[in-house]
Design an enzyme around this catalytic site. Structure first.
Site, PDB file in Angstrom:
ATOM      1  N   GLU A  20       0.838  -1.208   0.000  1.00 28.13           N
ATOM      2  CA  GLU A  20       0.000   0.000   0.000  1.00 28.13           C
ATOM      3  C   GLU A  20       0.873   1.258   0.000  1.00 28.13           C
ATOM      4  OE1 GLU A  20      -2.335  -1.676   3.405  1.00 28.13           O
ATOM      5  OE2 GLU A  20      -3.996  -0.731   2.325  1.00 28.13           O
ATOM      6  N   GLU A  75      -4.069  -9.611   3.120  1.00 31.63           N
ATOM      7  CA  GLU A  75      -4.866  -9.390   4.343  1.00 31.63           C
ATOM      8  C   GLU A  75      -5.974 -10.409   4.541  1.00 31.63           C
ATOM      9  OE1 GLU A  75      -3.514  -7.047   2.625  1.00 31.63           O
ATOM     10  OE2 GLU A  75      -2.929  -5.384   3.929  1.00 31.63           O
TER      11      GLU A  75
HETATM   12  N1  COA Z   1       3.877  -7.753  11.509  1.00 30.58           N
HETATM   13  C1  COA Z   1       4.525  -8.139  12.624  1.00 30.58           C
HETATM   14  N2  COA Z   1       5.448  -9.102  12.642  1.00 30.58           N
HETATM   15  C2  COA Z   1       5.716  -9.710  11.487  1.00 30.58           C
HETATM   16  C3  COA Z   1       5.079  -9.379  10.282  1.00 30.58           C
HETATM   17  C4  COA Z   1       4.127  -8.349  10.317  1.00 30.58           C
HETATM   18  N3  COA Z   1       3.478  -7.931   9.237  1.00 30.58           N
HETATM   19  N4  COA Z   1       5.546 -10.166   9.298  1.00 30.58           N
HETATM   20  C5  COA Z   1       6.470 -10.956   9.845  1.00 30.58           C
HETATM   21  N5  COA Z   1       6.570 -10.692  11.180  1.00 30.58           N
HETATM   22  C6  COA Z   1       7.495 -11.299  12.136  1.00 30.58           C
HETATM   23  C7  COA Z   1       7.213 -12.760  12.381  1.00 30.58           C
HETATM   24  O1  COA Z   1       6.272 -12.916  13.434  1.00 30.58           O
HETATM   25  C8  COA Z   1       8.585 -13.288  12.752  1.00 30.58           C
HETATM   26  O2  COA Z   1       8.821 -12.915  14.099  1.00 30.58           O
HETATM   27  P1  COA Z   1       9.670 -13.888  15.053  1.00 30.58           P
HETATM   28  O3  COA Z   1      10.991 -14.075  14.369  1.00 30.58           O
HETATM   29  O4  COA Z   1       9.733 -13.151  16.336  1.00 30.58           O
HETATM   30  O5  COA Z   1       8.863 -15.140  15.121  1.00 30.58           O
HETATM   31  C9  COA Z   1       9.531 -12.460  11.893  1.00 30.58           C
HETATM   32  O6  COA Z   1       8.784 -11.283  11.540  1.00 30.58           O
HETATM   33  C10 COA Z   1       9.998 -13.152  10.625  1.00 30.58           C
HETATM   34  O7  COA Z   1       8.849 -13.636   9.923  1.00 30.58           O
HETATM   35  P2  COA Z   1       8.860 -15.028   9.132  1.00 30.58           P
HETATM   36  O8  COA Z   1       7.498 -15.228   8.618  1.00 30.58           O
HETATM   37  O9  COA Z   1       9.452 -16.091   9.988  1.00 30.58           O
HETATM   38  O10 COA Z   1       9.891 -14.674   7.948  1.00 30.58           O
HETATM   39  P3  COA Z   1       9.881 -15.145   6.444  1.00 30.58           P
HETATM   40  O11 COA Z   1      11.084 -14.548   5.839  1.00 30.58           O
HETATM   41  O12 COA Z   1       9.634 -16.596   6.357  1.00 30.58           O
HETATM   42  O13 COA Z   1       8.588 -14.458   5.789  1.00 30.58           O
HETATM   43  C11 COA Z   1       7.088 -12.675   5.237  1.00 30.58           C
HETATM   44  C12 COA Z   1       8.502 -13.083   5.677  1.00 30.58           C
HETATM   45  C13 COA Z   1       6.989 -11.178   5.285  1.00 30.58           C
HETATM   46  C14 COA Z   1       6.796 -13.191   3.820  1.00 30.58           C
HETATM   47  C15 COA Z   1       6.046 -13.321   6.191  1.00 30.58           C
HETATM   48  O14 COA Z   1       6.408 -13.028   7.517  1.00 30.58           O
HETATM   49  C16 COA Z   1       4.634 -12.821   6.007  1.00 30.58           C
HETATM   50  O15 COA Z   1       3.914 -13.304   5.139  1.00 30.58           O
HETATM   51  N6  COA Z   1       4.220 -11.854   6.838  1.00 30.58           N
HETATM   52  C17 COA Z   1       2.887 -11.323   6.827  1.00 30.58           C
HETATM   53  C18 COA Z   1       2.729 -10.353   5.722  1.00 30.58           C
HETATM   54  C19 COA Z   1       1.339  -9.834   5.718  1.00 30.58           C
HETATM   55  O16 COA Z   1       0.365 -10.560   5.768  1.00 30.58           O
HETATM   56  N7  COA Z   1       1.247  -8.551   5.647  1.00 30.58           N
HETATM   57  C20 COA Z   1      -0.002  -7.899   5.632  1.00 30.58           C
HETATM   58  C21 COA Z   1      -0.288  -7.443   7.000  1.00 30.58           C
HETATM   59  S1  COA Z   1      -1.228  -5.958   6.911  1.00 30.58           S
END
Ligand code: COA
Ligand code: NAD
Length: 632
Positions: A91, A111
């Site tokens: 966004e 989302e």
């Molecule tokens: N908010 C808060 N914490 C987040 C986050 C977010 N949007 N995205 C990832 N994290 C945190 C995880 O909880 C994890 O924390 P930890 O190490 O304390 O357990 C850390 O960041 C790493 O995330 P992880 O998923 O293990 O890393 P990855 O490299 O495998 O994947 C992403 C990275 C970004 C692809 C994946 O975390 C993801 O899909 N996140 C959500 C994205 C999302 O849905 N965004 C929209 C929200 S509005």
């Protein structure tokens, strides 16, 4: 230049938003600045709003307030994307005027997978970039797109390889040189073609499986209608209201819980600081049957070379042919290209000789479920592999501690309990024997991550976490209700109505009734259970009524058709068993069916926690949502 640096994934919390706001205002005021670049340090562009804020309360400045000065800037604003620009990250990029991305970047609005809708203008700006119909598809599936797809859709302006700050600066300079104007997304018109009742119904149908029992899609559609019908500012206000409303839903709270639960599950309590998991560069799998073949595929899918070891050439050939056949089916369905199939097949090397595993980092044993055989196989491979390698067993019912005793490296022996089909199912139960080290558990978690699975650690005991809850809880109650005279189709329909992916009787027939019987025979050697315990299934097995594969099990099947049909042979068999076990026939309501199949999961779950079989309650939720079809 605005560079976000918030490890690990640049989640946009209040501090990040305040930084963007302040720097955007400063860039506007700075007469020497001719363009603005938004980029990120570390492994990814902003990967989303900070999801933990949804649970603790959102700090100021709000996202829209931070993005407003970026979009209003009178100089061109460029976003340079790398890694995963998701949710609030994407966004932010859409509020910029121009977007470029690394070839490996992925972007989107996931989302809906958290039960919420975007709240930083995503539902209003996305349709202005790709049209309302394509926006609907992206928002309903939540699937991120690749840079190449984004370029084709018009989401980004260019793909550029290199350091994201450098490529971003070079692009911004080119824009300045050619006198490119600011290009606020909000000023574009929305193409509403295809966003009509038929188009919406089509998009909903396409995503129906993932959206079963869900409500977020209704909010998505309302927000897009606002984008189509209203001026930008009013549409944005509607989005804010809808987005806040989604946060209050049970479904959002549950999905956000599962998001964090899956990540928490990967943490090994008491793991000494600085202990690193072993890097897996090469693996061996022993046994090329159903599970071994699937595990080899899972490894090859992740690019790990695999030595596949069998006892006899005939079984090896058959196993490898089955793998090829499975890949070819996937290729035919368009899941991958014929080249990708060839690449994967090239990673799998069949052999009859343990010596070919001399350079592997992990071995996963998947031979028949037989203690003596497994002990012999483990002892032999123990002598053939390097000292650092981890030795895993895919056993579903045998004592891991006893298996480990057959080797000279019990601290490196661990259970990797894959679920069938192993290349598809997300859950991986990681079983710790008495001597399994914390370091080995960390390596097992790293293997789960590499295979894109979710790993959950369980102690070595009756059925670990999942099968214990299934056999002692849900399925045991299912069997008692069969004895009480409830037809399997009613039992299955009731729990499917609750939200389980598939009722227990269909699952039993699909997996093979005999598989459960064999597991129970082994498990009951470890601990006793009160009768009647799965007496219907265990009566079908010796009759050869094993489910889909034999055309008859709990249900009946017609040749070449997997539709379960009522089995006329079942009621007399069940009636006889009910008499033998003294179970009275009775009327059971649908509500009672659901309670009797769901509530035992809570009871057995509590026992498991009490006994220390699971580290934490949320691990149990992860097992059931990722491996047993419990609705997330
Ligand atoms: N908010 C808060 N914490 C987040 C986050 C977010 N949007 N995205 C990832 N994290 C945190 C995880 O909880 C994890 O924390 P930890 O190490 O304390 O357990 C850390 O960041 C790493 O995330 P992880 O998923 O293990 O890393 P990855 O490299 O495998 O994947 C992403 C990275 C970004 C692809 C994946 O975390 C993801 O899909 N996140 C959500 C994205 C999302 O849905 N965004 C929209 C929200 S509005
Ligand atoms: P399977 O019968 O399909 O395959 C076993 C394979 O092991 C056969 O191909 C056999 O030839 C091979 N084998 C036997 N002895 C061997 C030896 N000495 N060296 C090398 N290969 C040998 O069985 P499966 O269903 O794949 O089960 C394998 C293991 O996975 C079992 O421990 C089982 O409990 C476990 N498991 C099975 C499932 C399931 O749903 N089938 C699920 C989880 C775990």
């Amino acid at each position: 230049m605005i560079v976000v640096d918030r490890p690990p994934v640049n989640a946009a919390d209040g501090t990040v938003r305040a930084g963007i706001l302040e720097l955007a205002e400063r860039a506007q005021a700075d007469d020497s600045a001719r363009a603005v670049l938004v980029a990120c340090a570390g492994r990814t562009f902003i990967s989303g709003a900070d999801i933990s804020e949804f649970q603790t309360g959102v700090q100021k400045p709000l996202f829209n307030d931070a993005l407003e000065p970026l979009e209003s800037c009178t100089k061109p604003v460029v976003a340079s994307l790398h890694g995963t620009a998701l949710g609030g990250g994407f966004e932010t990029a859409m509020a910029c005027h121009y977007r470029i991305a690394q070839p490996s970047a992925r972007m989107g609005l996931p989302e809906i997978t958290l039960g919420i809708i975007p709240g930083a203008g995503g539902t209003q700006r996305l349709p202005r970039l790709v049209g309302a119909r394509a926006a609907l598809e992206m928002l309903l599936s939540g699937r991120p797109v690749t840079a190449a797809e984004a370029l084709e859709e018009g989401l980004i302006d260019e793909i550029a390889e290199g350091d994201p700050i450098e490529t971003g600066l070079a692009y911004a300079k080119r824009l300045v040189a050619k006198g490119a104007p600011p290009r606020p997304t909000r000023e574009r018109a929305v193409d509403a073609a295809g966003f009509d009742d038929a188009g919406i119904a089509e998009a909903l149908a396409k995503n129906a499986r993932a959206l079963r029992g869900r409500t977020t899609q209704e909010y998505v559609i309302k927000a897009l209608r606002a984008a189509v019908d209203l001026p930008f500012a009013e549409g944005l206000a509607v989005e804010t209201e809808l987005s806040n409303a989604t946060l209050e839903t049970t479904e959002a709270q549950a999905l956000i819980h599962v998001f964090f639960a899956e990540r928490e599950a990967a943490k090994i309590p008491g793991l000494p600081a600085g202990v690193k998991p072993l890097e897996i560069n090469k693996a061996a799998v022993i046994g090329a049957g159903t599970m071994g073949g699937g595990i080899a595929m899972a490894l090859a899918d992740s690019g790990v070379p695999v030595v596949l070891i069998e006892a006899e050439q005939e079984f090896l050939d058959r196993g490898i042919a089955k793998i090829k056949e499975n890949y070819d089916v996937s290729a035919k369905r368009g899941r991958f290209t014929p080249e990708a199939v060839a690449e994967r097949m090239a990673l799998i090397e069949g052999t009859l000789d343990n010596a070919d595993a001399a350079d592997v980092d992990v071995v996963i044993e998947a031979v028949f479920e037989d203690m003596d055989l497994k002990k012999r196989v483990l002892a032999a491979i123990d002598a053939a592999i390097p000292p650092h390698a981890v030795l895993a067993s895919n056993t579903s019912s045998l004592s891991l501690t006893e298996l480990a005793s057959a080797t000279k490296r019990p601290e490196k022996v661990v259970g990797l309990h894959f679920f069938s089909p192993a290349n598809v199912m997300r859950l991986l139960e990681i079983v710790r024997g008495e001597k399994t080290s914390q370091e080995t558990l960390a390596t097992a978690q790293a293997i789960a991550k590499k295979l894109r699975k979710v790993g959950v650690v369980a102690a070595d005991g009756f059925g670990f976490i999942g099968n214990r809850m299934m056999l002692d809880g849900q399925w045991r109650e299912n069997e008692v209700m069969l004895l009480e005279g409830v037809p399997p189709e009613r039992l299955d329909a009731a729990v499917e109505g609750f939200g389980m992916a598939m009722g227990p009787n269909k699952v039993n027939d699909m997996g093979g009734v005999d598989i459960g019987t064999k597991v129970r025979i082994e498990l009951l050697k470890r601990e006793k259970r009160a009768h009647p315990y799965h007496v219907v299934s265990d009566a079908l097995t010796p009759l050869g009524r094993l489910g889909q594969k034999t055309g008859q099990g709990i249900y009946r099947y017609e040749k070449g058709d997997r539709t379960p049909r009522p089995n006329p042979d079942l009621p007399p068999l069940v009636a006889k068993l009910a008499e033998v076990h003294g179970v009275a026939r009775r009327e059971v309501s649908d509500e009672e069916i659901v309670e009797r199949m769901i509530l035992p999961l809570i009871n057995i779950g509590a026992q498991i926690l009490d006994e220390g079989v699971a580290y934490r309650a949320s691990d149990i939720d992860v097992v059931w949502t990722s491996g047993y079809g419990f609705p997330r």
